[in-house]
Enzyme design. Structure first.
Site, PDB file in Angstrom:
ATOM      1  N   ASP A 295       0.840  -1.194   0.000  1.00  0.00           N
ATOM      2  CA  ASP A 295       0.000   0.000   0.000  1.00  0.00           C
ATOM      3  C   ASP A 295       0.878   1.248   0.000  1.00  0.00           C
ATOM      4  O   ASP A 295       1.435   1.581   1.020  1.00  0.00           O
ATOM      5  CB  ASP A 295      -0.969  -0.006   1.183  1.00  0.00           C
ATOM      6  CG  ASP A 295      -0.318  -0.409   2.511  1.00  0.00           C
ATOM      7  OD1 ASP A 295       0.771  -1.020   2.534  1.00  0.00           O
ATOM      8  OD2 ASP A 295      -0.920  -0.100   3.550  1.00  0.00           O
ATOM      9  N   GLU A 485      12.609   1.899   7.098  1.00  0.00           N
ATOM     10  CA  GLU A 485      11.543   1.038   6.572  1.00  0.00           C
ATOM     11  C   GLU A 485      11.799   0.586   5.140  1.00  0.00           C
ATOM     12  O   GLU A 485      11.513  -0.558   4.770  1.00  0.00           O
ATOM     13  CB  GLU A 485      10.233   1.819   6.647  1.00  0.00           C
ATOM     14  CG  GLU A 485       9.023   1.109   6.118  1.00  0.00           C
ATOM     15  CD  GLU A 485       7.807   2.012   6.087  1.00  0.00           C
ATOM     16  OE1 GLU A 485       6.691   1.480   5.968  1.00  0.00           O
ATOM     17  OE2 GLU A 485       7.954   3.249   6.170  1.00  0.00           O
TER      18      GLU A 485
END
Length: 543
Positions: A295, A485
């Site tokens: 996403d 991340e």
């Protein structure tokens, strides 16, 4: 070491009172809409993670009594009735001169959470044991993230914490019938890439766990993904199941709700408004993309849109797409259940799930394998067409053992030519402002590719991806003293490696699955120069 038992977790779940599954939108109704619509907090996730300072029903009643009064201050009201659970700097600061491997080992306690720390009456889902969170704004346990985190726990010899997490996932299946996207009530309408079978397999290699104990949960997870399949007519879909024209079943992503994601409410409302489409349809597609873990990405957008608008999510059509990686993971789930059932003496169930796996493999190859391009592609079931964008998900059939050796040979050449970058494996061939596209690279996808190619005898390509990714992570750690991340992959030699960009929120530090994959690779590649990398600056860790 104590034995971790799935049966014990199931007994505790059965004895516990029924879980509170109300989401913040359910609880606070028009107050929720007002807070998210006014962007009281810069990050939409902040409010849904807040701890209420009194009973939620009392807060809602107070809002209804006060909201129409002259001079009502919504922000002040929220501050009076909620405590924001923002990530705070811990007492951990990266140590200049500390090697990368030692830095990761020191981070496990910082990123570990315990059930008793959860604030009452909030959105957290309770689990029985300790677990590791990604870090930053992600202060809960996430499904597919956790598998890649566990790889690092194994390399760091943190077997007991790894086993605790596996039992937590079994508990979630026992309690809710599936593994939610993350341990928040607002994630209950969806799951994430189903890697529980991979987790059990990993845990079985260490002492203290018996894989057969988890057979009931594996079967329950499969049943959840296949809900709606009975009697489904060819060319139709129900929930997460698609029946192809030939009657074979494959799966797609879905969410039980068709409202804006609560953790991204304003973003979703804006997307739906700009799309000019039925809002409920857009919300379902957005939520389904969140279930995919990707996403967001151009992977989920209509391919007939002009190229200059593909970065926008207005054409999102996730539920029209049968993803190759999801079906590869479900193939692994089916073959695992078949093998375990045989071991348990249930030959009938073993044959049943072997047949499910074979039918799925046949359908994936028929619909998703492109022999001309030498790669797997997603399938649009509504148009009955193979999608055109090559993505790193193409390697998932190797990771799950679904591909034929000849397909792995062809795919290795394709990936090396089209997705391999100097910094690691690219996520897609498409460049966009979405975070699951070029130029970003993700630890999870590196591991899937490395493991898949290695399993099919392409050790050199697997080693190349591993070494390039380690160099990417090490370069940022050396300069900034942290792991992040995602990373913006170098596309040509000598470019400076940086953290990734794009997406709905700022780049997050921590970071669970980057730590896990990097730690596992450092263990597997003891001669890599990343072992010699040290931080040049201190960096405070956000919990």
């Amino acid at each position: 070491m104590k034995r971790h038992s799935a049966q014990h977790a199931a007994q505790k779940a059965a004895a516990a009172p029924a879980p509170d599954t109300l989401t913040p939108a359910d609880r606070y109704q028009e107050l929720f809409t007002a807070v998210q619509g006014a962007r009281v907090f810069p990050d939409s996730k902040t409010f849904v993670d807040c701890a209420p300072l009194q009973e939620p029903a009392e807060i809602l009643a107070a809002y209804r009594a006060q909201c129409k009064a002259a001079g009502f201050d919504l922000q002040a009201f929220v501050g009076q009735h909620f405590a924001a659970q923002l990530p705070e700097p811990s007492d951990y600061v990266s140590v200049p001169g500390q090697p990368l491997c030692a830095h990761i080992d020191d981070l496990w306690p910082v990123l570990t959470r315990h059930p008793l720390e959860h604030p009452p009456r909030g959105s957290s889902l309770q689990v029985p044991h300790a677990y590791v969170v990604p870090g930053g704004r992600f202060g809960e346990m996430y499904y597919w993230d956790s598998y890649f985190t566990m790889l690092g726990l194994a390399a760091s010899e943190r077997a007991e914490l790894l086993h605790d997490m596996v039992v937590n996932f079994a508990h979630l299946i026992d309690t809710y019938g599936h593994v939610p996207n993350g341990t928040r009530t607002y994630y209950l309408g969806r799951s994430q890439p189903p890697l529980f079978a991979f987790m059990v397999e990993l845990a079985q290699k260490l002492e203290g766990i018996h894989a057969l104990d988890f057979l009931p949960q594996l079967r329950q997870e499969h049943a959840w993904w296949m809900r709606g399949s009975e009697g489904l007519a060819p060319g139709n879909a129900s929930r997460r199941v698609v029946c192809l024209p030939d009657g074979r079943l494959l799966n797609r992503h879905w969410d039980e709700r068709d409202a804006p994601r609560e953790e991204a409410w304003l973003e979703d409302v804006t997307t739906a408004r700009e799309s000019g489409r039925d809002p409920a349809q857009v919300y379902r597609h957005l939520r389904a993309a969140a279930e995919s873990g990707w996403d967001f990405s151009t992977r989920w957008l209509a391919e007939d849109r002009p190229r200059d608008t593909r970065d926008s999510l207005v054409s999102i059509c996730t539920t029209d797409i049968v993803p190759v990686d999801l079906n590869a993971f479900l193939y692994k789930l089916e073959t695992t259940i078949s093998a375990m059932a045989e071991q348990a003496g249930d030959s009938s169930a073993s044959r049943e799930f072997a047949q499910h796996a074979q039918a799925r493999k046949s359908a994936v190859i028929a619909r998703m394998w492109d022999a001309t391009q030498g790669a797997f592609f997603d399938h649009d079931w509504r148009l009955d067409l193979r999608r055109s964008c090559l993505t790193a998900a193409s390697v998932a059939p190797l990771f799950a053992g679904l591909a034929e050796p000849s397909q792995a040979d062809a795919l290795a050449k394709t990936i090396e030519r089209r997705l391999l970058a100097p910094g690691g494996l690219s996520t897609t061939e498409c460049t966009s402002d979405q975070q699951w596209d070029q130029p970003n690279g993700w630890a999870s996808l590196q591991w899937i590719a490395m493991s898949g190619f290695d399993a099919y005898g392409h050790e050199n390509l697997a080693r190349t991806i591993a070494h390039r990714w380690l160099a990417t992570v090490a370069a940022v750690y050396e300069r900034e003293g942290k792991l992040v991340e995602k990373y913006a992959l170098r596309q040509v030699e000598h470019e400076v490696t940086t953290g990734g960009g794009g997406g709905e929120y700022p780049l997050q530090d921590g970071f669970g699955w980057t730590n896990g994959v990097t730690r596992a690779l450092l263990h597997a590649h003891p001669q890599h120069t990343a072992h010699e990398c040290v931080a040049h600056s201190a960096h405070p860790m956000h919990r």
